[in-house]
Design an enzyme around this catalytic site. Structure first.
Site, PDB file in Angstrom:
ATOM      1  N   LYS A   4       1.159  -1.338  -0.015  1.00 30.80           N
ATOM      2  CA  LYS A   4       0.044   0.067   0.126  1.00 30.80           C
ATOM      3  C   LYS A   4       0.785   1.170  -0.009  1.00 30.80           C
ATOM      4  O   LYS A   4       1.844   1.376   1.023  1.00 30.80           O
ATOM      5  CB  LYS A   4      -0.959   0.010   1.263  1.00 30.80           C
ATOM      6  CG  LYS A   4      -1.874   1.270   1.324  1.00 30.80           C
ATOM      7  CD  LYS A   4      -2.529   1.413   2.670  1.00 30.80           C
ATOM      8  CE  LYS A   4      -2.936   2.708   2.684  1.00 30.80           C
ATOM      9  NZ  LYS A   4      -3.663   2.939   4.251  1.00 30.80           N
ATOM     10  N   GLY A  32      -7.457   9.732  10.787  1.00 29.95           N
ATOM     11  CA  GLY A  32      -7.434   9.651  11.958  1.00 29.95           C
ATOM     12  C   GLY A  32      -8.393  10.950  12.398  1.00 29.95           C
ATOM     13  O   GLY A  32      -8.876  10.778  13.738  1.00 29.95           O
TER      14      GLY A  32
END
Length: 260
Positions: free
Chosen positions: A96, A157
């Protein structure tokens, strides 16, 4: 089934390991989520924990595939080097790719990202690219040969959910590779919406690992992703400005008829 490159997964949920307070709790959450693929940031990974078992050994025991990522990299060069080190250490060509513009927003640097993805694809990697919610960038990443496009819902987040659902839906409608929502998921309804918009999967970490009850949240995410996938397949009713009765008004008794 979630098909990415040469692999197929029963689960459409990919779980990250970042933010977990303990490896024991992480293991419980992974199991509850039903995930079959999980990300590990190479730059902050510790080979072993106080329990003596490495996270890699735990994932092998749970039969969960590993997806190393380049979290924290700021340039294409750093991302390529990190991916190459991961391939050497972990014997996988899956990665990724994250290339971050700055530490305040953690938003992708799409210029560096495109360079990194092009180099890594040419080097034989199966690349899953974390990117912005810009449909043009997503198309260019696909042109580079990435195996999956991973647009953010909102900054990493933040838990703000999907700030631009129109763009996510547009990316999904145009892509010929899997689209996996990555970043910003705060609760189960965000994951459901991602699937309803047409995403093939959802990747999340903080939403589970930083929840008050990570295991319960992991289970809720499992059901949320499945609910969204089924809803997308079922097809929602059209949205309208005015009410539409579900039952016909024909045959109703009226007061006037009773009087007559």
């Amino acid at each position: 089934m979630l098909h990415i490159a040469d692999k197929t997964f029963d689960s459409h949920l990919i779980m990250g390991t970042g933010g977990a307070t303990s490896q024991a709790l992480l293991e419980e959450s992974l199991v509850a989520s039903g995930t079959q693929l999980t990300t590990v940031a190479m730059r902050r990974h510790q080979a072993t924990t106080s329990s003596g078992e490495s996270i890699f050994a735990m994932l092998r025991r749970l039969e969960i595939a590993l997806l190393p990522n380049t979290a924290g990299c700021r340039t294409a060069r750093d991302a390529v080097l990190t991916a190459q080190l991961a391939r050497e250490a972990l014997d996988t060509n899956w990665v990724k790719v994250e290339v971050i513009a700055d530490e305040h927003t953690l938003l992708p640097d799409t210029v560096e990202l495109l360079d990194a993805c092009e180099l890594l694809v040419h080097d034989g990697f199966t690349v899953l690219a974390y990117t912005s919610d810009d449909p043009i960038t997503a198309s260019r990443l696909e042109d580079c040969g990435v195996a999956a496009v991973m647009p953010l819902g909102s900054p990493i987040g933040t838990g703000l959910g999907i700030l631009n659902p129109h763009n996510i839906e547009l990316i999904c409608s145009r892509a010929s590779v899997p689209v996996i929502l990555d970043a910003g998921v705060g609760t189960a309804s965000d994951a459901t919406l991602a699937m309803e918009l047409g995403c093939d999967g959802v990747l999340l970490a903080s939403a589970i690992n930083r929840a008050q009850n990570p295991v319960a949240m992991a289970e809720s995410m499992f059901h949320a992703v499945e609910a969204g996938r089924l809803a997308a397949q079922a097809g929602r009713i059209p949205q309208r400005q005015h009410a539409v009765a579900s039952s016909s008004f024909e045959g109703l008794a009226s007061w006037a008829e009773q009087v007559l």
